[in-house]
Design a protein around this motif. Structure first.
Motif, PDB file in Angstrom:
ATOM      1  N   LEU A  78       0.829  -1.206   0.000  1.00  0.00           N
ATOM      2  CA  LEU A  78       0.000   0.000   0.000  1.00  0.00           C
ATOM      3  C   LEU A  78       0.856   1.244   0.000  1.00  0.00           C
ATOM      4  CD1 LEU A  78      -2.755   1.374   0.316  1.00  0.00           C
ATOM      5  CD2 LEU A  78      -2.477   1.178   2.781  1.00  0.00           C
ATOM      6  N   LYS A  87       2.419   2.126  -3.439  1.00  0.00           N
ATOM      7  CA  LYS A  87       1.487   2.710  -4.404  1.00  0.00           C
ATOM      8  C   LYS A  87       1.159   4.146  -4.041  1.00  0.00           C
ATOM      9  CE  LYS A  87      -0.600  -1.624  -5.879  1.00  0.00           C
ATOM     10  NZ  LYS A  87      -1.806  -2.437  -5.956  1.00  0.00           N
ATOM     11  N   MET A 130      -5.515   0.777  -7.251  1.00  0.00           N
ATOM     12  CA  MET A 130      -5.234   0.292  -5.905  1.00  0.00           C
ATOM     13  C   MET A 130      -6.460  -0.391  -5.310  1.00  0.00           C
ATOM     14  SD  MET A 130      -3.981   2.422  -2.550  1.00  0.00           S
ATOM     15  CE  MET A 130      -5.630   3.060  -2.255  1.00  0.00           C
TER      16      MET A 130
END
Length: 238
Positions: free
Chosen positions: A2, A5, A50
């Motif tokens: 996470l 990104k 995402m």
């Protein structure tokens, strides 16, 4: 995952906003509007990617995502840097836990499928089993000498999973391949010396004779592997 990104999006935003600020006074208003919208679309696509990549792990609230973006741009954000860091760390921990649960379920299914396949295969005519758990059926023993573990073997082979998926095949590539035998997976090191030149066999390997509990390319962790192997030639180590 996470953080990577989000960091990439942040760097892109900083770069484009800096360029836009430097040129804003000279740019045509319509060009500014169109470019700003395009930038928003780009940011949206990154966020969309995402969300899509994690849809099986976490149900993001898109309205709250948009609120966070808008509040940040308006400099009215409700999170301090410490709050943001803490929340993202908690999210990252949650995502890892969910990934581990999903992987554990996949591992269990793969293991159960492999156990059943080997149990059924062992009952077939002509199949033999070694102390290590290797199951094999020799179709043609071949002629002459057998290779040693230190020899280089030239083989044609096809590898499949228990569901019939072919994960590798020299037959499909139409070109045999050469390996030094003792550098291969344990099941091959044990099985191939049972053959002589021209010999052919089928082997079924429990996970510990293949890649064990690690994933290898198209091969899931804890996989039972099925190989057709044809020993074309071998040469002794110098």
């Amino acid at each position: 995952m996470l953080k990577t990104k989000l960091s990439a999006v942040a760097v892109l935003a900083t770069t484009l906003f800096t360029a836009q600020t430097a040129l804003a006074e000279k740019a045509d208003p319509k060009f500014v509007d169109d470019s700003s919208y395009a930038f928003g679309v780009l940011m949206g696509k990154n966020i969309e990617g995402m969300i899509e990549s994690q849809k099986n792990l976490f149900p993001y609230n898109q309205d709250r995502i948009l609120a966070g973006v808008q509040d940040t741009l308006k400099k009215s954000g409700k999170l301090t840097d410490d709050d943001l860091k803490k929340q993202l760390e908690n999210l990252d921990k949650y995502l890892r836990e969910q990934e581990n649960k999903i992987q554990a379920e996949k591992n269990k299914a793969t293991t159960e499928s492999g156990n059943k396949y080997r149990a059924d295969y062992e009952k077939k005519s002509g199949v033999k089993k070694t102390a290590s758990g290797l199951l094999y059926k020799i179709e043609n023993a071949g002629e002459g000498e057998s290779p040693k573990a230190t020899d280089t073997v030239k083989v044609h082979y096809k590898g499949t999973l228990t569901d019939g998926t072919v994960f590798d095949s020299s037959y499909e590539r139409k070109e045999p391949i050469e390996f030094q035998l003792n550098q291969l997976i344990p099941g091959w090191i044990e099985a191939i010396p049972m053959l002589k030149k021209g010999g052919k066999m089928e082997i079924v390997l429990p996970p510990q004779l293949g890649y064990g509990d690690r994933q290898a390319g198209k091969i899931p962790a804890n996989s039972t592997l099925i190989f057709e192997i044809e020993l074309l030639d071998f040469k002794a180590a110098k």
